[in-house]
Design a protein around this motif. Sequence first.
Motif, mmCIF file in Angstrom:
data_model
loop_
_atom_site.group_PDB
_atom_site.id
_atom_site.type_symbol
_atom_site.label_atom_id
_atom_site.label_comp_id
_atom_site.label_asym_id
_atom_site.label_seq_id
_atom_site.Cartn_x
_atom_site.Cartn_y
_atom_site.Cartn_z
ATOM 1 N N THR A 137 0.825 -1.215 0.000
ATOM 2 C CA THR A 137 0.000 0.000 0.000
ATOM 3 C C THR A 137 0.860 1.265 0.000
ATOM 4 N N PHE A 138 0.196 2.403 -0.004
ATOM 5 C CA PHE A 138 0.870 3.688 -0.210
ATOM 6 C C PHE A 138 1.645 4.148 1.035
ATOM 7 N N VAL A 139 2.723 4.900 0.761
ATOM 8 C CA VAL A 139 3.594 5.420 1.822
ATOM 9 C C VAL A 139 3.519 6.953 1.854
ATOM 10 N N LYS A 140 3.982 7.523 2.971
ATOM 11 C CA LYS A 140 4.014 8.995 3.075
ATOM 12 C C LYS A 140 5.088 9.581 2.162
ATOM 13 N N ASP A 141 6.247 8.887 2.075
ATOM 14 C CA ASP A 141 7.406 9.405 1.335
ATOM 15 C C ASP A 141 7.291 8.985 -0.137
ATOM 16 N N ARG A 142 6.476 9.768 -0.886
ATOM 17 C CA ARG A 142 6.144 9.386 -2.264
ATOM 18 C C ARG A 142 6.860 10.257 -3.290
ATOM 19 N N THR A 143 7.179 9.668 -4.434
ATOM 20 C CA THR A 143 7.738 10.468 -5.535
ATOM 21 C C THR A 143 6.616 11.222 -6.248
ATOM 22 N N GLU A 144 5.395 10.682 -6.188
ATOM 23 C CA GLU A 144 4.239 11.349 -6.807
ATOM 24 C C GLU A 144 3.159 11.514 -5.735
ATOM 25 N N PRO A 145 3.209 12.647 -4.997
ATOM 26 C CA PRO A 145 2.329 12.814 -3.843
ATOM 27 C C PRO A 145 0.837 12.754 -4.179
ATOM 28 N N ASP A 146 0.488 12.917 -5.458
ATOM 29 C CA ASP A 146 -0.945 12.842 -5.802
ATOM 30 C C ASP A 146 -1.408 11.401 -6.004
ATOM 31 N N LYS A 147 -0.463 10.444 -5.952
ATOM 32 C CA LYS A 147 -0.858 9.035 -6.074
ATOM 33 C C LYS A 147 -1.232 8.485 -4.707
ATOM 34 N N GLY A 148 -2.438 7.918 -4.603
ATOM 35 C CA GLY A 148 -2.859 7.338 -3.330
ATOM 36 C C GLY A 148 -3.630 8.335 -2.499
ATOM 37 N N PRO A 149 -4.006 7.920 -1.281
ATOM 38 C CA PRO A 149 -4.857 8.762 -0.427
ATOM 39 C C PRO A 149 -4.169 10.065 -0.023
ATOM 40 N N SER A 150 -4.969 11.129 0.159
ATOM 41 C CA SER A 150 -4.390 12.383 0.648
ATOM 42 C C SER A 150 -4.374 12.395 2.177
ATOM 43 N N ASN A 151 -5.264 11.607 2.798
ATOM 44 C CA ASN A 151 -5.319 11.548 4.266
ATOM 45 C C ASN A 151 -4.116 10.755 4.795
ATOM 46 N N PRO A 152 -3.226 11.424 5.560
ATOM 47 C CA PRO A 152 -2.011 10.737 6.035
ATOM 48 C C PRO A 152 -2.307 9.523 6.924
ATOM 49 N N ASP A 153 -3.517 9.454 7.480
ATOM 50 C CA ASP A 153 -3.871 8.285 8.309
ATOM 51 C C ASP A 153 -3.828 6.994 7.494
ATOM 52 N N PHE A 154 -3.968 7.125 6.175
ATOM 53 C CA PHE A 154 -4.022 5.933 5.325
ATOM 54 C C PHE A 154 -2.700 5.686 4.600
ATOM 55 N N LEU A 155 -1.632 6.360 5.073
ATOM 56 C CA LEU A 155 -0.319 6.222 4.433
ATOM 57 C C LEU A 155 0.676 5.652 5.442
ATOM 58 N N LEU A 156 1.540 4.784 4.952
ATOM 59 C CA LEU A 156 2.534 4.141 5.824
ATOM 60 C C LEU A 156 3.720 5.055 6.086
ATOM 61 N N ASP A 157 4.237 5.007 7.318
ATOM 62 C CA ASP A 157 5.524 5.615 7.626
ATOM 63 C C ASP A 157 6.628 4.702 7.091
ATOM 64 N N ALA A 158 7.836 5.253 6.950
ATOM 65 C CA ALA A 158 8.964 4.431 6.505
ATOM 66 C C ALA A 158 9.151 3.268 7.481
ATOM 67 N N GLY A 159 9.258 2.076 6.946
ATOM 68 C CA GLY A 159 9.494 0.892 7.780
ATOM 69 C C GLY A 159 8.273 0.400 8.544
ATOM 70 N N GLU A 160 7.127 1.009 8.345
ATOM 71 C CA GLU A 160 5.984 0.686 9.215
ATOM 72 C C GLU A 160 5.442 -0.739 9.028
#
Length: 198
Positions: A137-160
Amino acid sequence: MDTDANDARRKWDRVYAGTSTEPARACQVLKTFSYLLPTSGRALDVACGRGGNALLLAQQGLNTSALDISPVALDALASQAKVYGVAIELIEADTAVYRASEAEKFDVIVVSNYLDRDFCQRLPQLLAAGGLLFYQTFVKDRTEPDKGPSNPDFLLDAGELLKLFGALRVLQYVDLGTIGDVSHGLRNQAMLVALQEN
Ligand SMILES: C[S@@+](CC[C@H](N)C(=O)[O-])C[C@H]1O[C@@H](n2cnc3c(N)ncnc32)[C@H](O)[C@@H]1O
């Protein structure tokens, strides 16, 4: 169903009501490492959407269940399953409350493009001994920030994913962030394949 679950179901029902009948595709981690799959046993596609993962698992010969909160998504999957001539058990459920019984352990669980951290805590209990988890699934540290959810609750931290599934044995893990030549490798998402040893 509580208000949050009702809102989620309505939102996703609307999304799927507008989608095409093109076959859904399995996620990259499952396609890339499909050679690790057993040839028999039970599989679960969590938050399956139109069920690209479930269709691959059922075609592999696994006794496959697919869970989603959206009945519209599950209807679309039912139609595709008929086209492919495979049987898939459809489970309309909210991951916030879903509990499988002891008898319902799975040999394979796949989750793609979905993150419910509380469910992740319970997920290893759903895996049989020797069972495999495929997660992407999607991560916070993205090369294309518009890909995936905008809500950070649904994004993985590095190593999570490694922390969430620390009880499992890691077979494959990719989480490249924005390091190096970003035209190569899986970006915007992390992937994990892990084994329940006992
Ligand atoms: C971005 S889609 C991913 C679908 C599919 N796994 C894929 O990779 O194409 C997210 C899915 O999560 C489902 N979903 C959202 N909230 C849910 C919940 N609380 N319980 C179960 N499924 C949920 C939605 O209906 C939707 O099908």
